[in-house]
Design a protein around this motif. Structure first.
Motif, PDB file in Angstrom:
ATOM      1  N   THR A 180     -23.919  56.996  -8.866  1.00 14.31           N
ATOM      2  CA  THR A 180     -23.894  55.602  -9.275  1.00 14.31           C
ATOM      3  C   THR A 180     -24.672  55.450 -10.580  1.00 14.31           C
ATOM      4  OG1 THR A 180     -25.891  54.902  -8.076  1.00 14.31           O
ATOM      5  CG2 THR A 180     -23.820  54.982  -6.838  1.00 14.31           C
ATOM      6  N   ASP A 181     -24.672  54.262 -11.097  1.00 17.80           N
ATOM      7  CA  ASP A 181     -25.265  54.000 -12.416  1.00 17.80           C
ATOM      8  C   ASP A 181     -26.751  53.686 -12.308  1.00 17.80           C
ATOM      9  OD1 ASP A 181     -24.893  53.382 -15.315  1.00 17.80           O
ATOM     10  OD2 ASP A 181     -25.553  51.390 -14.667  1.00 17.80           O
ATOM     11  N   PRO A 182     -27.598  54.455 -13.039  1.00 15.49           N
ATOM     12  CA  PRO A 182     -27.304  55.677 -13.783  1.00 15.49           C
ATOM     13  C   PRO A 182     -27.677  56.902 -12.960  1.00 15.49           C
ATOM     14  CG  PRO A 182     -29.468  54.876 -14.399  1.00 15.49           C
ATOM     15  CD  PRO A 182     -28.969  53.957 -13.306  1.00 15.49           C
ATOM     16  N   THR A 183     -27.058  58.034 -13.242  1.00 10.40           N
ATOM     17  CA  THR A 183     -27.488  59.317 -12.669  1.00 10.40           C
ATOM     18  C   THR A 183     -27.752  60.254 -13.841  1.00 10.40           C
ATOM     19  OG1 THR A 183     -26.237  59.025 -10.614  1.00 10.40           O
ATOM     20  CG2 THR A 183     -26.860  61.266 -11.211  1.00 10.40           C
ATOM     21  N   MET A 184     -29.017  60.423 -14.174  1.00 13.95           N
ATOM     22  CA  MET A 184     -29.383  61.112 -15.406  1.00 13.95           C
ATOM     23  C   MET A 184     -30.449  62.178 -15.158  1.00 13.95           C
ATOM     24  SD  MET A 184     -27.480  59.580 -17.710  1.00 13.95           S
ATOM     25  CE  MET A 184     -28.247  60.080 -19.260  1.00 13.95           C
ATOM     26  N   GLY A 185     -30.736  62.944 -16.201  1.00 13.33           N
ATOM     27  CA  GLY A 185     -31.846  63.878 -16.213  1.00 13.33           C
ATOM     28  C   GLY A 185     -31.744  64.978 -15.178  1.00 13.33           C
ATOM     29  N   GLY A 186     -32.885  65.309 -14.585  1.00 16.64           N
ATOM     30  CA  GLY A 186     -32.967  66.422 -13.647  1.00 16.64           C
ATOM     31  C   GLY A 186     -32.133  66.236 -12.396  1.00 16.64           C
ATOM     32  N   VAL A 187     -31.851  64.993 -12.007  1.00 15.34           N
ATOM     33  CA  VAL A 187     -31.002  64.763 -10.838  1.00 15.34           C
ATOM     34  C   VAL A 187     -29.569  65.174 -11.142  1.00 15.34           C
ATOM     35  CG1 VAL A 187     -30.033  62.987  -9.322  1.00 15.34           C
ATOM     36  CG2 VAL A 187     -32.466  62.949  -9.903  1.00 15.34           C
ATOM     37  N   SER A 188     -29.048  64.758 -12.297  1.00 13.02           N
ATOM     38  CA  SER A 188     -27.685  65.147 -12.671  1.00 13.02           C
ATOM     39  C   SER A 188     -27.590  66.642 -12.948  1.00 13.02           C
ATOM     40  CB  SER A 188     -27.211  64.363 -13.901  1.00 13.02           C
ATOM     41  OG  SER A 188     -27.893  64.772 -15.068  1.00 13.02           O
ATOM     42  N   ALA A 189     -28.691  67.236 -13.391  1.00 12.65           N
ATOM     43  CA  ALA A 189     -28.682  68.659 -13.735  1.00 12.65           C
ATOM     44  C   ALA A 189     -28.811  69.561 -12.524  1.00 12.65           C
ATOM     45  CB  ALA A 189     -29.824  68.961 -14.712  1.00 12.65           C
ATOM     46  N   SER A 190     -29.015  68.984 -11.343  1.00  9.84           N
ATOM     47  CA  SER A 190     -29.218  69.821 -10.159  1.00  9.84           C
ATOM     48  C   SER A 190     -28.334  69.369  -9.008  1.00  9.84           C
ATOM     49  CB  SER A 190     -30.703  69.810  -9.771  1.00  9.84           C
ATOM     50  OG  SER A 190     -31.174  68.488  -9.566  1.00  9.84           O
TER      51      SER A 190
END
Length: 266
Positions: A180-190
């Protein structure tokens, strides 16, 4: 304009038009441009799961200022007062049309849903609960990334969650992530992309660094829809983009297709 009257109106961040509280509707869409707005955890539960079926797990979350980061303790307390929860996630068991599922919902209202030690522990606990109870797991991500106030402790959560997530998949549990908005940084990278199925809500911003940061670092002009759910789907990084009005039915069909429940509804 009185304060009471002002509370009934808000400005759509996308089209800029003023919207009455009743115009947003159950699914929180702008009536003019149809842009979905960010949901509270309670709203997410209401539109996705059977009424009254959610049973919260008691994580006993207790975020602490491990690195003595200036003003971090005060920020935690303000976020707790604002949201009514201890940290940026709520988890437990719920039902979708009578089918039991384990669920985790990251709360972007709590310090932008950032990942820290306690949120990481909670996510692992939800995954372990799904494993022990032989339940499918549905995880809603909403995060600005790893929480900088806890430094390396936040970053370590990425690997530990990925490990637990793999154990859950290896055990045969169905895992579904909804970005969902937003999904960024280390969460999106893992772990955001580590489940069996990865869906996203329409128009959600998903990525690692922000668009402006990437453009400054590379010197290149990026597409207008870069880091949107629709852009990621077009480039093969998502299984589907689902409007929240349809998400409950989509999740139910996935559960049925994987052997949970008794009947398949067309």
């Amino acid at each position: 304009m009185s304060e009471q009257l002002a509370q009934k109106w808000s400005k759509c961040p996308n089209c800029g038009k003023h919207v009455h509280v009743k115009q947003w509707g159950t699914f929180r869409r702008c009536p003019f441009c149809r842009m979905p707005q960010r949901l509270l955890v309670s709203e997410r539960l209401d539109i996705t799961f059977d009424k009254g079926s959610f049973e919260a797990l008691n994580f006993e979350l207790n975020p602490v200022n491990k690195l003595d980061f200036p003003h971090y303790t005060e920020k935690i307390r303000r976020a707790q007062d604002k949201t009514g929860i201890k940290d940026a996630i709520v988890g437990g068991k719920a039902q979708i049309k009578g089918i039991d599922v384990a669920v985790g919902i990251m709360d972007n209202q709590f310090m932008v849903g950032t990942l820290n030690t306690e949120v990481g522990r909670a996510i692992r606990s939800i995954m372990e609960y799904a494993h022990d109870q032989h339940l499918p797991l549905i995880l809603f991500t909403a995060s600005g990334g790893a929480r900088m106030q806890e430094g390396i402790f936040s970053l370590l959560q990425m690997n530990t969650i990925l490990h637990t997530q793999k154990l859950l998949r290896d055990a045969g549990n169905l895992t579904i992530n909804v970005l969902t908005d937003p999904t960024m940084g280390g969460v999106s990278a893992s772990f955001a992309f580590g489940s069996d199925y990865v869906f996203a809500e329409d128009h959600a911003q998903i990525g690692f660094s922000g668009k402006r940061v990437i453009e400054q670092a590379t010197g290149e002009q990026l597409p207008d829809k870069f880091q949107t759910a629709e852009f990621l789907l077009q480039h093969g990084q998502l299984d589907d983009v689902v409007q929240r009005e349809q998400l409950r039915d989509v999740l139910y069909r996935m559960l049925i297709l994987h052997g949970y429940g008794d009947n398949f509804e067309k």
